[in-house]
Write a protein that holds these residues in place. Sequence first.
Motif, PDB file in Angstrom:
ATOM      1  N   SER A 184       0.831  -1.197   0.000  1.00 25.00           N
ATOM      2  CA  SER A 184       0.000   0.000   0.000  1.00 25.00           C
ATOM      3  C   SER A 184       0.866   1.247   0.000  1.00 25.00           C
ATOM      4  O   SER A 184       2.009   1.225   0.471  1.00 25.00           O
ATOM      5  CB  SER A 184      -0.890   0.035   1.250  1.00 25.00           C
ATOM      6  OG  SER A 184      -1.788  -1.033   1.240  1.00 25.00           O
ATOM      7  N   GLU A 226       0.311   5.633   0.889  1.00 23.30           N
ATOM      8  CA  GLU A 226      -0.630   6.491   1.602  1.00 23.30           C
ATOM      9  C   GLU A 226      -0.153   7.931   1.584  1.00 23.30           C
ATOM     10  O   GLU A 226       0.977   8.219   1.190  1.00 23.30           O
ATOM     11  CB  GLU A 226      -0.821   6.005   3.038  1.00 23.30           C
ATOM     12  CG  GLU A 226       0.443   5.943   3.846  1.00 23.30           C
ATOM     13  CD  GLU A 226       0.277   5.214   5.179  1.00 23.30           C
ATOM     14  OE1 GLU A 226      -0.707   4.493   5.382  1.00 23.30           O
ATOM     15  OE2 GLU A 226       1.158   5.396   6.029  1.00 23.30           O
ATOM     16  N   VAL A 242      -3.954   3.837  -0.863  1.00 21.15           N
ATOM     17  CA  VAL A 242      -4.255   3.009  -2.022  1.00 21.15           C
ATOM     18  C   VAL A 242      -3.780   1.609  -1.666  1.00 21.15           C
ATOM     19  O   VAL A 242      -2.616   1.394  -1.327  1.00 21.15           O
ATOM     20  CB  VAL A 242      -3.580   3.530  -3.304  1.00 21.15           C
ATOM     21  CG1 VAL A 242      -3.870   2.596  -4.474  1.00 21.15           C
ATOM     22  CG2 VAL A 242      -4.052   4.944  -3.614  1.00 21.15           C
ATOM     23  N   THR A 246      -5.307  -5.239  -4.048  1.00 23.95           N
ATOM     24  CA  THR A 246      -5.937  -6.529  -3.732  1.00 23.95           C
ATOM     25  C   THR A 246      -5.566  -7.484  -4.860  1.00 23.95           C
ATOM     26  O   THR A 246      -4.768  -7.141  -5.733  1.00 23.95           O
ATOM     27  CB  THR A 246      -7.465  -6.388  -3.623  1.00 23.95           C
ATOM     28  OG1 THR A 246      -8.001  -6.068  -4.907  1.00 23.95           O
ATOM     29  CG2 THR A 246      -7.853  -5.320  -2.605  1.00 23.95           C
ATOM     30  N   LYS A 252      -7.835  -0.463  -4.329  1.00 19.50           N
ATOM     31  CA  LYS A 252      -8.860   0.265  -3.593  1.00 19.50           C
ATOM     32  C   LYS A 252      -8.298   1.581  -3.079  1.00 19.50           C
ATOM     33  O   LYS A 252      -7.169   1.631  -2.604  1.00 19.50           O
ATOM     34  CB  LYS A 252      -9.350  -0.554  -2.401  1.00 19.50           C
ATOM     35  CG  LYS A 252     -10.041  -1.826  -2.795  1.00 19.50           C
ATOM     36  CD  LYS A 252     -10.498  -2.587  -1.569  1.00 19.50           C
ATOM     37  CE  LYS A 252     -11.179  -3.876  -1.984  1.00 19.50           C
ATOM     38  NZ  LYS A 252     -11.692  -4.609  -0.822  1.00 19.50           N
ATOM     39  N   VAL A 253      -9.118   2.620  -3.140  1.00 18.86           N
ATOM     40  CA  VAL A 253      -8.786   3.916  -2.565  1.00 18.86           C
ATOM     41  C   VAL A 253      -9.601   4.038  -1.281  1.00 18.86           C
ATOM     42  O   VAL A 253     -10.831   3.975  -1.322  1.00 18.86           O
ATOM     43  CB  VAL A 253      -9.119   5.069  -3.530  1.00 18.86           C
ATOM     44  CG1 VAL A 253      -8.807   6.406  -2.879  1.00 18.86           C
ATOM     45  CG2 VAL A 253      -8.359   4.902  -4.847  1.00 18.86           C
ATOM     46  N   VAL A 254      -8.901   4.177  -0.162  1.00 16.48           N
ATOM     47  CA  VAL A 254      -9.550   4.197   1.144  1.00 16.48           C
ATOM     48  C   VAL A 254      -9.236   5.521   1.836  1.00 16.48           C
ATOM     49  O   VAL A 254      -8.066   5.881   1.993  1.00 16.48           O
ATOM     50  CB  VAL A 254      -9.081   3.017   2.022  1.00 16.48           C
ATOM     51  CG1 VAL A 254      -9.772   3.035   3.373  1.00 16.48           C
ATOM     52  CG2 VAL A 254      -9.313   1.689   1.303  1.00 16.48           C
ATOM     53  N   HIS A 306      -9.382   7.656   5.253  1.00 13.48           N
ATOM     54  CA  HIS A 306      -9.431   7.486   6.700  1.00 13.48           C
ATOM     55  C   HIS A 306      -9.639   8.846   7.352  1.00 13.48           C
ATOM     56  O   HIS A 306      -9.000   9.827   6.951  1.00 13.48           O
ATOM     57  CB  HIS A 306      -8.122   6.899   7.231  1.00 13.48           C
ATOM     58  CG  HIS A 306      -7.762   5.582   6.645  1.00 13.48           C
ATOM     59  ND1 HIS A 306      -8.239   4.402   7.144  1.00 13.48           N
ATOM     60  CD2 HIS A 306      -6.965   5.265   5.593  1.00 13.48           C
ATOM     61  CE1 HIS A 306      -7.750   3.401   6.436  1.00 13.48           C
ATOM     62  NE2 HIS A 306      -6.972   3.899   5.484  1.00 13.48           N
ATOM     63  N   ASP A 309     -19.728   3.856   9.590  1.00 12.29           N
ATOM     64  CA  ASP A 309     -18.651   3.529   8.654  1.00 12.29           C
ATOM     65  C   ASP A 309     -17.606   2.679   9.352  1.00 12.29           C
ATOM     66  O   ASP A 309     -17.388   2.776  10.553  1.00 12.29           O
ATOM     67  CB  ASP A 309     -17.978   4.802   8.128  1.00 12.29           C
ATOM     68  CG  ASP A 309     -18.888   5.589   7.214  1.00 12.29           C
ATOM     69  OD1 ASP A 309     -19.796   4.995   6.619  1.00 12.29           O
ATOM     70  OD2 ASP A 309     -18.685   6.812   7.100  1.00 12.29           O
ATOM     71  N   GLU A 354     -13.969   2.999   1.795  1.00 10.36           N
ATOM     72  CA  GLU A 354     -13.546   2.775   0.414  1.00 10.36           C
ATOM     73  C   GLU A 354     -14.308   3.746  -0.471  1.00 10.36           C
ATOM     74  O   GLU A 354     -15.537   3.728  -0.515  1.00 10.36           O
ATOM     75  CB  GLU A 354     -13.825   1.337   0.002  1.00 10.36           C
ATOM     76  CG  GLU A 354     -13.335   1.012  -1.384  1.00 10.36           C
ATOM     77  CD  GLU A 354     -13.611  -0.428  -1.774  1.00 10.36           C
ATOM     78  OE1 GLU A 354     -14.062  -0.631  -2.911  1.00 10.36           O
ATOM     79  OE2 GLU A 354     -13.393  -1.329  -0.937  1.00 10.36           O
ATOM     80  N   THR A 409     -12.386   2.304  -6.657  1.00  8.60           N
ATOM     81  CA  THR A 409     -11.536   1.186  -7.044  1.00  8.60           C
ATOM     82  C   THR A 409     -11.059   1.432  -8.471  1.00  8.60           C
ATOM     83  O   THR A 409     -11.704   2.141  -9.239  1.00  8.60           O
ATOM     84  CB  THR A 409     -12.269  -0.176  -6.985  1.00  8.60           C
ATOM     85  OG1 THR A 409     -13.399  -0.131  -7.853  1.00  8.60           O
ATOM     86  CG2 THR A 409     -12.701  -0.513  -5.574  1.00  8.60           C
ATOM     87  N   ALA A 430      -5.547   4.211  -9.924  1.00  4.53           N
ATOM     88  CA  ALA A 430      -5.916   4.319  -8.505  1.00  4.53           C
ATOM     89  C   ALA A 430      -5.314   5.580  -7.887  1.00  4.53           C
ATOM     90  O   ALA A 430      -5.988   6.290  -7.130  1.00  4.53           O
ATOM     91  CB  ALA A 430      -5.464   3.077  -7.744  1.00  4.53           C
TER      92      ALA A 430
END
Length: 132
Positions: free
Chosen positions: A18, A20, A39, A42, A47-49, A51, A76, A82, A85, A92
């Motif tokens: 990942s 970040e 990012v 998988t 996936k873009v997450v 936080h 959440d 997320e 994607t 991404a």
Amino acid sequence: MRYLVESFAVSALTRGRSVEQFLGPVGDAHAPGVRWVEVVPTNSEFKVVLHMSADVGNEGFYDLVEFPPLDPESEDDEFGLEIATAAGPRDALALAEHRTGAVRGRWVKQGVAQDEYRDFVLAGRPQQAAPC
């Protein structure tokens, strides 16, 4: 050097690591928080997450993943939301930048966003993101 050039960020993602980016403050004076984007590769996509957590750290405690959620009442997932994607790592990164305001030249390896947070704390928690 803390920041990854684009080819290194893409390479890290391709190897299953990942990347970040610390995005800065969020919330208000009654509920100060911070946010960062990650990012995550998988097996089949990236996936873009996003936080967001309460800003409870200090110069000796800056492990972002240990911070409580910004909104404890939110349903959440406490590990992030997320938001997109993509099929490839470059897409991404571009999605993360477009959707969160992340900056192309400020991606770091996983776990390094907490160092960015520490710098933010040591700078007095400025309300504006640091210039690129």
